[in-house]
Structure formats: structure tokens, C-alpha cells
Design an enzyme around this catalytic site. Structure first.
Site, PDB file in Angstrom:
ATOM      1  N   HIS A  61      48.979  13.147  31.773  1.00 17.35           N
ATOM      2  CA  HIS A  61      50.227  12.564  32.306  1.00 17.35           C
ATOM      3  C   HIS A  61      50.180  12.518  33.837  1.00 17.35           C
ATOM      4  CE1 HIS A  61      54.833  12.126  31.668  1.00 17.35           C
ATOM      5  NE2 HIS A  61      54.484  11.572  32.812  1.00 17.35           N
ATOM      6  N   HIS A  63      50.796   9.962  37.430  1.00 17.43           N
ATOM      7  CA  HIS A  63      51.244   8.730  38.092  1.00 17.43           C
ATOM      8  C   HIS A  63      50.339   8.488  39.302  1.00 17.43           C
ATOM      9  CE1 HIS A  63      54.975   8.496  35.703  1.00 17.43           C
ATOM     10  NE2 HIS A  63      54.922   9.825  35.738  1.00 17.43           N
ATOM     11  N   ASN A  95      53.991   2.988  34.932  1.00 16.77           N
ATOM     12  CA  ASN A  95      55.120   2.521  35.758  1.00 16.77           C
ATOM     13  C   ASN A  95      54.675   2.165  37.180  1.00 16.77           C
ATOM     14  OD1 ASN A  95      54.657   5.223  36.381  1.00 16.77           O
ATOM     15  ND2 ASN A  95      56.797   5.671  36.830  1.00 16.77           N
ATOM     16  N   HIS A 233      56.691  15.961  28.867  1.00 15.28           N
ATOM     17  CA  HIS A 233      57.387  16.870  29.803  1.00 15.28           C
ATOM     18  C   HIS A 233      58.733  17.434  29.323  1.00 15.28           C
ATOM     19  CE1 HIS A 233      59.304  13.076  30.681  1.00 15.28           C
ATOM     20  NE2 HIS A 233      58.469  12.678  31.587  1.00 15.28           N
ATOM     21  N   ASN A 280      62.270  14.613  37.118  1.00 14.52           N
ATOM     22  CA  ASN A 280      62.938  14.127  35.932  1.00 14.52           C
ATOM     23  C   ASN A 280      62.009  14.251  34.733  1.00 14.52           C
ATOM     24  OD1 ASN A 280      64.893  12.906  34.362  1.00 14.52           O
ATOM     25  ND2 ASN A 280      64.136  10.856  34.762  1.00 14.52           N
ATOM     26  N   ASP A 307      52.360  15.688  35.027  1.00 14.60           N
ATOM     27  CA  ASP A 307      53.340  14.693  35.477  1.00 14.60           C
ATOM     28  C   ASP A 307      53.244  14.521  37.010  1.00 14.60           C
ATOM     29  OD1 ASP A 307      55.309  12.772  35.528  1.00 14.60           O
ATOM     30  OD2 ASP A 307      56.975  14.152  35.168  1.00 14.60           O
TER      31      ASP A 307
HETATM   32 ZN   LIG Z   1      58.549  10.894  32.581  1.00 17.69          ZN
END
Ligand SMILES: [Zn+2]
Length: 427
Positions: A61, A63, A95, A233, A280, A307
Site C-alpha cells: 500500500h 502512494h 489515485n 488500513h 485517513n 500507506d
Molecule cells: Zn486509503
């Protein structure tokens, strides 16, 4: 390249006991394990006395912000941050801008990764077009390029009927779904957990039920369709217990992850509106930390994932409500897990190897890596007695939005070797 690592203590997913021995590597393969090995002339020797040899970590996970937000992170800088933290493979979240919702974008992202990253970078794909939650994304084209994980992470897939259709469609191709769980109408501005702390700070909080409702909704959809659902998460005790209940039923394919920050920090740590504690789902309470740790130990959580969510100092220096959600994790995760849990005896290295190396790879359909004769080289050397200071200079992520900034924790990633390449060398 050949390398002899002597007196290393080897960690594995199956036993809490570390075995001290010597390991000889050459041409990307673990050739021999044992004491008193004879090795060819010119072999580099590292005396690893007191240090721990373990398989490379894998983060399911992450980004990486490319394409679209390269000021925060690029695929290249994110991969370097991973190596810095002992992580030798990762999965990107979709995203980005444009969102990774079609074969075209997947192709571009994988091409950048191939050219710029020194570790394998995999990508997930959106469930819905542009993550709007309304229309199915180009699932078939993404599948043809190797995408296995479908997620609208950052948001919940809004329309459950679309998610259900996507599950019915994609499951037969061996794809699975990863859910960011949040009812947006309940979560509001998503600043922090609704409770004593949100009242004290005077900010509208996001109640745990906003997350728990979707955890249950998405597992129910998987139950109805036969899909594999992976819950991302998880931050709350009741959310974890919901997953445990479904797992005990045994009639749905559900896996789940927990992030280091949800184990380590609570809303009390926010203190004076510190945005390095804003993410979040939000940090909840000390009781939630305790419950999540139990969930990790008893296997309710299959894996640990960071995350990793980089943001620029400019963005994070805004007021608490306006600042974006998320903290970085690639550089810091392994050392922080060692410092807070392994060093204090809460759990052993076997749990780290299982939950942060073997299980996330299994989720992605990849073989687990291990330190055994004949296996491909994918390993790290960790010094439990050395300390790491997470200064700006130390961290390789383009962003430094982490509560660990300038903190010193116990443990150090000394060496990362993947295939024939030494990716990191502090030994
Ligand atoms: Zn998320």
C-alpha cells in the site's frame, strides 16, 4: 558479484528462533548456508556478528504520486525510500493524476517504473473510472498488463452496485479488491477521530462507524459474489473485530492490513494540531492501538502495509483541517516496528517476516522470498543495536511528513541485496 555474510542470525516466517550461520551469495542466488564455507577468491566478506539477516520487506500500500503530483514523490524517489527502509518490492495505489484506471495509464506507469526504479514496482488499478465510484474502469485492459489489485483507494467505491458488478466481472480473472473504507457523509472533513480529542480541539471528527460500516458492506459484497476482498488500513477496534468475525465464519475470502501508525499513535498525539499525525482513516484511541496490535498478533491482520502518503512541507504546514491526509512510511516502517515492538518483546522477527514480507507478496500472487539455499537473493541485513536518526538528509522520500522526523530510533537497515545488486550498503 559474490558475497559471504558470516555470523548472521537468520530470521524466517516460521520460527521465532534466529539461527546463527554463514551465507554465501553469488550471481543472484543463495549458494550455500553453513559454518566454515569455502568460497572463491575475491569474495567480499561481511562479518554480520549480532546482526539479523531477513528477507526483503514488501509494501502492498504505497502512494508514489507519479503521474501528476511529482513535487510530493516520484516512482524513482519512492523506490529509493523503500530501499532505504529495507523494502524490496511495492504496490502503487491508483489515485494519481490521471488516475490509474485504464491500460494506457498502467502501461505508462509500469514503463516509468521499469526505467527509474531499482526494485519491482507493481500497480493496482481503479475499480471505477477516475475513482468517481460510478462507472467501471477499464478492468480488462489493466488485467492484460498484469494488474491484480483493484481499488479506489483514497476513497470508498461510492456505488455498491458498481462494486458488486466489478466483483462479479473481475473475480473470474483472478483479480481481487482492496477497500478504503469510509462513508463520506459521516466522515465529514476527515480531520481526526470523533471523540474527546476532536471536542477539545474544536474540529468536527470522523466517527469510527464511518469506517466500520464500509468494512462490513464490502465484505458482504464479497460474500455475495465470491470475490476476494482485502480491507486496507484498518484503524478501529470494532473494524478489526468485524473482520475477525467474518474470518471465523470461513465462507468469504477476506484479508486485511494494518499500518504501523495505527498501531503506534493515537489522537492524543495530535497535541497542538500537529498535521504529521493527520491521516485517513484517522488515528483513534489508545484502546484501538491495543486492539489492533492483538489483531496483528492473532492473524486477523494478514499483513502490515505503510500507506506511504507523501505531501510537500507547504501542504502540511496548513491548518489542521486544510492540510492533506497522510504520512510517509517507507523509510521508517521497519525500524519503527523494531523499536516499538520487537525490541520490547511484543512480537518477534518471525511476525515481521510473515506479515511484512511473505503475506503481502502472497496477496499479490508472488512467491515468498526466504533465506534458503538455492533461493534468489532478496535480503536485508538489520542491526538491532545501531540507531537511526530520521533526518531530512537520511530519508530518501521527496517528502518528510512523518512524526519520526529528526527522531532517533533503535535499529538500522545496513544492507539491501536484490539479485546481483547491492542496493544499499551501510555495512
Ligand atoms: Zn486509503
Amino acid at each position: 558479484m559474490s558475497l559471504l555474510i558470516t555470523n548472521a542470525r537468520i530470521a524466517s516466517a516460521t520460527s521465532p528462533t534466529l539461527t546463527e550461520t554463514d551465507v554465501f551469495l553469488s550471481d543472484g542466488i543463495i549458494r550455500k548456508i553453513g559454518k566454515g564455507l569455502t568460497v572463491p577468491d575475491g569474495t567480499r566478506v561481511i562479518d554480520a556478528c549480532g546482526r539479523i539477516l531477513l528477507p526483503g520487506m514488501f509494501d502492498a500500500h504505497v502512494h508514489l504520486r507519479e503521474p501528476g503530483f511529482e513535487a510530493k514523490e516520484t516512482i524513482a524517489t519512492g523506490a529509493e525510500a523503500a530501499i532505504n527502509g529495507g523494502i524490496t518490492g511495492l504496490v502503487m495505489m491508483p489515485n494519481t493524476k490521471p488516475a490509474i484506471d485504464s491500460a494506457t495509464v498502467v502501461g505508462q506507469v509500469l514503463d516509468i517504473a521499469k526505467r527509474t526504479a531499482r526494485i519491482p514496482v507493481y500497480t493496482s488499478g481503479c475499480v471505477t473510472k477516475d475513482r468517481h465510484g460510478k462507472e467501471m474502469a477499464g478492468i480488462d485492459g489493466m488485467r492484460a498488463l498484469g494488474v491484480r489489485m483493484l481499488t479506489d483507494d483514497g476513497d470508498t467505491t461510492g456505488d455498491p452496485a458498481v462494486l458488486m458488478r466489478a466483483m462479479q466481472y473481475a473475480t473470474e480473472f483472478g483479480m481481487f479488491f482492496a477497500s478504503h473504507c469510509e462513508v463520506p457523509e459521516l466522515a465529514g472533513p476527515r480531520a481526526l477521530n470523533e471523540g474527546a480529542m476532536s471536542y477539545r480541539l474544536g474540529i468536527k471528527g470522523s466517527p469510527a462507524c464511518a469506517e466500520e460500516i464500509i468494512i462490513d458492506r464490502d465484505i458482504r459484497l464479497a460474500h455475495a459474489t465470491g470475490a476476494h476482498i482485502h480491507i486496507q488500513h484498518v484503524s478501529s477496534k470494532l473494524g478489526m473485530e468485524t473482520i475477525r468475525w467474518w474470518k471465523q465464519r470461513g465462507d468469504v475470502r477476506v484479508t486485511a492490513e494494518v499500518a504501523p501508525h495505527h498501531l503506534l499513535f493515537s489522537d492524543e498525539d495530535i497535541g497542538d494540531y500537529d498535521t504529521h499525525y493527520k491521516m485517513n482513516p484517522p488515528l483513534r484511541t489508545r484502546a484501538d492501538n491495543e486492539a489492533l496490535l492483538q489483531g496483528l498478533i492473532d492473524g486477523t491482520f494478514d499483513l502490515i502495509a505503510t500507506d506511504h502518503a507523501p505531501h510537500t512541507p507547504f501542504e502540511k504546514s496548513q491548518d489542521f483541517v486544510s492540510a492533506p491526509n497522510g504520512i510517509t512510511g517507507l523509510d521508517t516502517a521497519l525500524v519503527s516496528l523494531h523499536h516499538y515492538f520487537v525490541a520490547s518483546g511484543k512480537f518477534g522477527w518471525d511476525l515481521i517476516v510473515k506479515r511484512f514480507s511473505a503475506e503481502p507478496r502472497r496477496l499479490m500472487g508472488l512467491p515468498a522470498v526466504s533465506i534458503e539455499e538455492g533461493q534468489p537473493v532478496d535480503l536485508i541485513l538489520f542491526d538491532p543495536d545501531k540507531e537511526t536518526t530520521f533526518s531530512k538528509e537520511f530519508m530518501k522520500s521527496k517528502s518528510q511528513n512523518t512524526p519520526f522526523l529528526d527522531q532517533t530510533l533503535k535499529g538500522s537497515v545496513e544492507l539491501v541485496v536484490l539479485g546481483e545488486s547491492v542496493l544499499l550498503d551501510r555495512a
